[in-house]
Design a protein around this motif. Structure first.
Motif, short mmCIF file in Angstrom:
data_model
loop_
_atom_site.label_atom_id
_atom_site.label_comp_id
_atom_site.label_asym_id
_atom_site.label_seq_id
_atom_site.Cartn_x
_atom_site.Cartn_y
_atom_site.Cartn_z
N GLY A 1 -12.80 29.72 10.31
CA GLY A 1 -12.60 29.72 11.76
C GLY A 1 -13.59 28.80 12.46
N SER B 1 -7.14 31.30 11.02
CA SER B 1 -8.27 30.86 10.20
C SER B 1 -7.90 30.84 8.73
CB SER B 1 -9.48 31.78 10.41
OG SER B 1 -9.18 33.09 9.98
N PRO C 1 -9.14 30.78 15.90
CA PRO C 1 -9.22 31.37 14.55
C PRO C 1 -8.48 32.70 14.41
CG PRO C 1 -11.36 30.59 15.26
CD PRO C 1 -10.46 30.46 16.43
#
Lengths: 605, 181
Positions: A68, A272, A292
């Motif tokens: 992320g 992510s 993310p």
């Protein structure tokens, strides 16, 4: 009899001394008070208890934010212009039947039938190994790129031929307020020896349409491309999401749904985790940022494991930020090489690779075990290293052998892994511009293995390398020195302790000392002699660098050792503690229960 | 706390993403653990951890190496945590938990000694923060002083007060004993 010091002053001093900040009070008076005051002794014991409890704490499942974070910052200007934006994956697929989907893929809910995530991971991996060719067309709908352009629409086309031919064409069908807005058309062509990309000059969307950068497109070409070159990796997760689904505990299986007459498995994960797939069609150009923790729903064809559709949604937004739908796909077509012939336009970079006219897939740097992959290409890199690559479908293995002077990567963070041959290597997980790697060293040789095989497979491949000569006793790189230690030499390492009691048949196998200015790590491996190299190993790790127990994600329990509190992680079979000499120790023995491991720990001398 | 390879820091400052990623991998658990202790909320701690590294990336060019890298990183984490406090306060969620001394399930799992955990949960934020930094991560008074913007003497005093409060809560009543002096 107590001294004339007050408890308040004594406790303040006790607190400061614990933090190495004491010394304000005369020792004799201080000691006299402490000897006579139960309250202050309790205070002292409590502050040690709290510190110990904090340092023995066990974390619940700790998140890995790496992907992320890297995704968030990768959209910033430091982007490497040579790199395609995404992590490559591999492609893949299945038999040879022709599959043509209808022009739209409405998703119809059906009775969910949950599949095991680990089974899905295995099937995707198997599919990735058998794919020959693939072509597909996608509809892309995107929101949130710019306030004045609420929605953009694109048509994407992908052609793939295993293992390294890839073509992407994205055409912008959006309606912009004026002609000053750039059209986000992107073309990418990759072949074994060359890659080329053409994309609009990127500009931050908030600056549009009055961007200072001149309108137009830029082209970049890489010639003499090395097999599976890291900076121009192919976004093949759009074909089969091998990288996206590599970790079976990273996604949730929702069930089975019908997508235009085809049975599709519905899985959910975060952006992510899914960015190799989601970004595959965004290899160039300008796109809306994704977050993310955005939710990604993916529908996978249950027979071929091709992604049929995916959506990215964000809490608080009524409509998906990104919706991609496969409108047609075919596999098994004979896609000619001319389709993947990359132009040589724009800025040209020389990758420096010279391919052999005749494939050299034998020799001392070629492993005996290659996980079922087939010889693919060989040659010499720009730095003079020899290279041989194996591939099957979208999976690959690349072995590079350089001269003894090369110690590339030795000073980079890596895990020292012992191979069952008694040798050792430095392992690194996959990076955005590289697959998983293992570096092996000999006196005059440095061999790097790079692959998208699983870690365990890559270790087996490394162990089967018939390298000439024994692994050197010492390897130096930067300020790091790695030394192989004989059992007799252990006595010369001040913090080393050896187990005097081991389960029946176990004996010392190997020991490695990794030293740098910050301290030293000693890893000792014990194996069962009767079963040779096949015995379940016992690993004893000791470190002067680790000053407190590292965080772990397992459901560990606290146990007592003489003079130290320890923690036991049953899933890993690992016992860890910091001894009264300040040295971190860990015994990993997954084949044994806690009493056995405690026995080993108590026998350390 | 272990310091990173200076090469990684230099490379990250120069824009090497792989070097920065190595730093993320190396420190994310520490930052998460720090955040979890102070927010007592696993989701908030994860957000803080990610935000910390994104902010660190933006500002690593200004890191001059005149403090330990871990100190610099934790100063960013601390700012993120305080932003989280403010955000949570607006939602009247985290603040309520903290004032009530209530730990979430995730935080409850984060220590192996329940009595210590419960005692720590009673500490006010200005006492809890130095305890976590010093007892868990091994920062010095000077470093915590730099991180917190208060004097070393104040940190020393807070640690003493925090430990006295913890001692009062953990074990026999020592106050009577102390009062005998």
């Amino acid at each position: 009899m107590r001294s004339d010091l007050s408890c308040e002053r004594v406790r303040a001093e006790l607190s400061a001394r614990l933090d190495d900040e004491g010394g304000a009070e005369p020792s004799a008076r201080f000691d006299a008070h402490l000897a006579d005051c139960g309250g202050c002794r309790h205070f002292e014991a409590t502050q040690h208890l709290v510190r110990q409890a904090l340092r023995l704490e066990v974390l619940p499942d700790a998140p890995d934010v790496t992907a992320g974070v890297m995704k968030a910052i990768a959209r910033r200007p430091q982007r490497d212009v040579w790199a395609f934006r995404i992590r490559l994956a591999s492609v893949a697929a299945i038999a040879a039947a022709l599959v043509v989907l209808a022009a739209t893929l409405p998703i119809l809910e059906r009775t969910p039938q949950t599949a095991q995530a680990s089974e899905i991971t295995q099937r995707v991996f198997a599919a990735a190994r058998t794919l020959d060719s693939y072509r597909a067309t996608f509809d892309i709908e995107e929101r949130g790129w710019h306030a004045d352009v609420p929605v953009r629409r694109f048509r994407g086309q992908v052609w793939y031929r295993a293992p390294e031919r890839f073509r992407l064409r994205v055409r912008d069908l959006s309606a912009y307020p004026t002609g000053a807005w750039p059209s986000n058309d992107v073309d990418l062509v990759a072949s074994p020896s060359r890659s080329w990309i053409r994309e609009p000059y990127s500009c931050p969307p908030p600056a549009l349409p009055g961007c200072a950068i001149r309108a137009g497109v830029e082209e970049r070409t890489l010639v003499r491309r090395q097999p599976f070159d890291g900076t121009t990796r192919i976004p093949s997760d759009i074909v089969i999401p091998l990288e996206t689904l590599v970790e079976s505990d990273a996604f949730e299986v929702v069930g089975t749904q019908e997508v235009t007459g085809r049975s599709a498995l519905h899985v959910v994960l975060t952006y992510s985790q899914a960015f190799p797939l989601v970004d595959a069609l965004q290899a160039g150009g300008s796109w809306a940022p994704l977050l993310p923790l955005d939710r990604v729903d993916v529908w996978l064809d249950e027979s071929s494991w091709f992604p049929l559709a995916f959506e990215v949604t964000r809490p608080g937004l009524d409509q998906p930020v990104l919706r991609v739908t496969t409108t047609s796909l075919r596999e098994g077509d004979l896609l000619g090489a001319s389709l993947f012939r990359a132009p040589a336009g724009g800025t040209i970079r020389d990758g420096g690779f010279s391919g052999d006219e005749q494939l050299r897939a034998t020799g001392p740097h070629v492993p005996r075990y290659v996980a079922g992959l087939e010889p693919y290409r060989s040659g010499t890199t720009g730095s003079g290293a020899t290279l041989v690559a194996f591939a099957r479908g979208t999976t690959y293995l690349k072995i590079t052998k350089a001269g003894g002077a090369s110690r590339a990567g030795l000073d980079e963070p890596a895990e020292v892994v012992e191979l069952r041959t008694g040798s050792f290597g430095l392992y690194r997980p996959a990076e955005p511009d590289s697959g998983r790697t293992i570096d092996l060293f000999r006196a005059e040789t440095h061999v790097r293995l790079e692959s998208n095989l699983r870690r365990e497979q890559l270790l087996e491949v490394a162990a089967s390398l018939p390298l000439e000569g024994a692994a050197p006793r010492k390897v130096r790189g930067g300020d790091k020195l790695i030394v192989r230690i004989t059992p007799e030499q252990l006595g010369s390492i001040s913090f080393a302790r050896r187990p005097t009691e081991l389960p029946g048949g176990y004996g010392p196998f190997s020991a490695l000392l990794a030293r740098d200015p910050r301290g030293a790590d000693l890893t000792m491996i014990y194996l069962q002699s009767e079963s040779g190299l096949e015995g379940s190993e016992i690993r004893v790790f000791q470190s002067s660098r680790v000053v407190m127990l590292p965080p772990i994600s397992h459901d560990a329990v606290a146990v007592n050792l003489p003079g130290a509190a320890a923690r036991w992680a049953p899933q890993r079979g690992e016992l860890e503690w910091i001894g009264d000499d300040g040295i971190y120790r860990a015994i990993r023995a997954p084949s044994f229960d806690l009493p056995t491991v405690l026995g080993i720990a108590r026998s350390l001398r | 706390m272990e310091e990173p390879d200076p090469h990684d820091v230099r490379a990250a400052k120069a824009g090497d993403l792989s070097a920065f990623e190595a730093l993320v991998r190396r420190y994310q658990l520490d930052v998460y653990r720090f955040s979890l202790h102070l927010t007592r909320d696993a989701l908030a701690a994860e957000d803080v951890t990610q935000d910390t590294f994104v902010r660190a990336y933006r500002s690593i060019g200004r890191y001059r190496g005149n403090s330990r890298f871990s100190t610099w990183l934790f100063s960013i984490a601390r700012n993120c945590i305080h932003d989280e406090y403010r955000r949570a306060a607006r939602q009247a969620r985290l603040t309520t938990k903290l004032e009530a001394g209530e730990a979430s399930h995730a935080a409850a799992d984060a220590t192996s000694a329940p009595e210590v955990r419960e005692a720590l949960a009673t500490l006010p934020r200005d006492l809890l923060e130095p305890v976590v930094m010093i007892d868990l991560f091994g920062f010095s008074y000077r470093e915590v002083s730099q991180l917190s913007g208060v004097s070393e003497g104040t940190i020393k005093s807070r640690m003493h007060r925090a430990r006295q409060q913890l001692a009062d809560l953990l074990g026999p009543d020592v106050r009577e004993d102390a009062d005998e002096i």
